[in-house]
Design a protein around this motif. Structure first.
Motif, mmCIF file in Angstrom:
data_model
loop_
_atom_site.group_PDB
_atom_site.id
_atom_site.type_symbol
_atom_site.label_atom_id
_atom_site.label_comp_id
_atom_site.label_asym_id
_atom_site.label_seq_id
_atom_site.Cartn_x
_atom_site.Cartn_y
_atom_site.Cartn_z
ATOM 1 N N LEU A 111 72.742 38.833 -20.831
ATOM 2 C CA LEU A 111 72.083 38.942 -19.466
ATOM 3 C C LEU A 111 70.966 40.029 -19.600
ATOM 4 C CD1 LEU A 111 75.053 39.248 -17.026
ATOM 5 C CD2 LEU A 111 73.263 37.729 -17.327
ATOM 6 N N TYR A 112 70.650 41.152 -20.535
ATOM 7 C CA TYR A 112 69.744 41.912 -20.668
ATOM 8 C C TYR A 112 68.593 41.321 -21.257
ATOM 9 C CZ TYR A 112 72.083 46.404 -19.009
ATOM 10 O OH TYR A 112 72.791 47.234 -18.113
ATOM 11 N N SER A 113 68.916 40.564 -22.398
ATOM 12 C CA SER A 113 67.964 39.970 -23.149
ATOM 13 C C SER A 113 67.136 38.658 -21.911
ATOM 14 C CB SER A 113 68.299 38.996 -24.150
ATOM 15 O OG SER A 113 69.033 37.832 -23.641
ATOM 16 N N ARG A 114 67.699 38.477 -21.008
ATOM 17 C CA ARG A 114 66.995 37.630 -19.935
ATOM 18 C C ARG A 114 66.209 38.564 -19.225
ATOM 19 N NH1 ARG A 114 66.768 32.193 -19.596
ATOM 20 N NH2 ARG A 114 68.013 31.904 -17.628
ATOM 21 N N TYR A 115 66.434 39.549 -18.881
ATOM 22 C CA TYR A 115 65.593 40.503 -18.152
ATOM 23 C C TYR A 115 64.778 41.321 -19.030
ATOM 24 C CZ TYR A 115 67.952 39.079 -14.228
ATOM 25 O OH TYR A 115 68.576 38.506 -12.824
ATOM 26 N N GLY A 116 64.502 40.917 -20.343
ATOM 27 C CA GLY A 116 63.457 41.536 -21.146
ATOM 28 C C GLY A 116 63.893 42.765 -22.053
ATOM 29 N N LEU A 117 64.903 43.002 -22.203
ATOM 30 C CA LEU A 117 65.341 44.307 -22.993
ATOM 31 C C LEU A 117 65.791 43.424 -24.431
ATOM 32 C CD1 LEU A 117 67.720 46.719 -21.331
ATOM 33 C CD2 LEU A 117 65.248 46.483 -21.775
ATOM 34 N N GLY A 118 65.404 44.289 -25.524
ATOM 35 C CA GLY A 118 65.635 43.906 -27.053
ATOM 36 C C GLY A 118 67.154 44.181 -27.293
#
Length: 312
Positions: A111-118
């Protein structure tokens, strides 16, 4: 054989011994269960009682989800607060029901990757959240053992003095952590390629407060479902012990661990039928209902992320 192999084998052996103990308790006491009594006890719950237990469970989930919000101060990302809370809620609910690898980690990375976090940023969030959770746990466990040590069976050969000594030790660990944060805050260190920064003293205080709310609200949720004569401190000790057991034996939703721990610690003062009814009701309000909500919320998060990506 290197140290990592010995560590792995030690963890496996500890898990096997703990699991065997849980299975023995459940099987040994399970023959005494009266399923008619369990059914009657479940039907006797008032809607208001179940609603109150669910409300307390949601307070616990909100406090636990706020760990990720607290971590944002160090990771320094700009994901909106409602989205952070939603991601953490989904991850926590799946973590409790399925396990940390898929829930606490897998869903967060996804989910965090979907919102731009590495990956490194998400790893920092997970690390800080784990630290927050167990720092508060250690503090509460220490206070409980020091102030209201449980009455254990004589066959366990552990009196109040030993338990209170353990409580002092746990409080000392928390005090050492606070002192460490006061002295070394801001210093950075790389762990397996990921940079972590030592929290400040105010941050550590917030960690302890949020974790204390999480464990206290969850314990209060179980307490509401227990017979009236059971003390809150006894319920909290049993619930926290089951949480520690779940850390050792990683079974989905702590199946058997929760029941075995409560039977071992409270089975002498609470009828097994009423005790199991309370735990079944607790599973409904603390595990199943939030999981259903989390799956719906997960779909909403995925759809929003997909829509945001398509708009660029």
């Amino acid at each position: 054989m290197d140290k990592s192999d010995w560590r792995r084998r030690g963890k496996w052996l500890l898990s096997a011994v703990f699991l065997a103990a849980v299975v023995w308790i459940v099987v040994d006491r399970g023959s005494e269960l009266d399923w008619v009594e369990i059914g009657e006890s479940l039907r006797a719950y008032r809607v208001a009682t179940l609603a109150s237990a669910f409300a307390l469970a949601m307070i616990a989930y909100l406090a636990c989800s706020s760990y990720d919000l607290l971590s944002r101060h160090y990771v320094k990302h700009d994901i909106p607060t409602p989205t952070v809370l939603a991601i953490a809620f989904v991850s926590y609910a799946v973590n409790l029901n399925v396990g940390a690898l898929l829930g606490g980690m897998g869903f967060r990375y996804r989910l965090y990757s979907r919102y731009g976090l590495g990956t490194a940023q998400t790893t920092q969030i997970i690390g800080l959240s784990v630290l927050t959770n167990w720092a508060g746990f250690i503090l509460l466990a220490g206070l409980l053992l020091l102030i209201t040590p449980p009455q254990l069976k004589t066959s366990w050969h552990m009196g109040h003095a030993a338990l209170q000594g353990g409580g002092l030790l746990l409080i000392g660990i928390v005090a050492a952590y606070l002192a460490f944060c006061a002295v070394f805050h801001g210093r950075k260190r790389q762990i397996r390629g990921v940079e972590f920064q030592c929290p400040s003293l105010p941050y550590a205080g917030l960690q302890l407060a949020l974790s204390a709310v999480t464990w206290s609200a969850a314990s209060a949720s179980v307490f509401l479902l227990m017979p009236a004569h059971v003390p809150f401190a006894a319920v909290m000790i049993a619930f926290m012990a089951s949480g520690l057991g779940g850390l050792i034996v990683r079974l989905p939703a702590g199946i058997g661990v929760l029941e075995g721990t409560f039977i071992a610690l409270l089975g002498g003062s609470v009828g097994h039928g009423k005790l199991m009814a309370a735990l079944l009701a607790f599973r409904a309000v603390y595990y199943i209902a939030p999981l259903i909500a989390a799956l719906v919320l997960h779909l909403a998060l995925e759809m929003r992320a997909k829509h945001a990506a398509a708009s660029y």
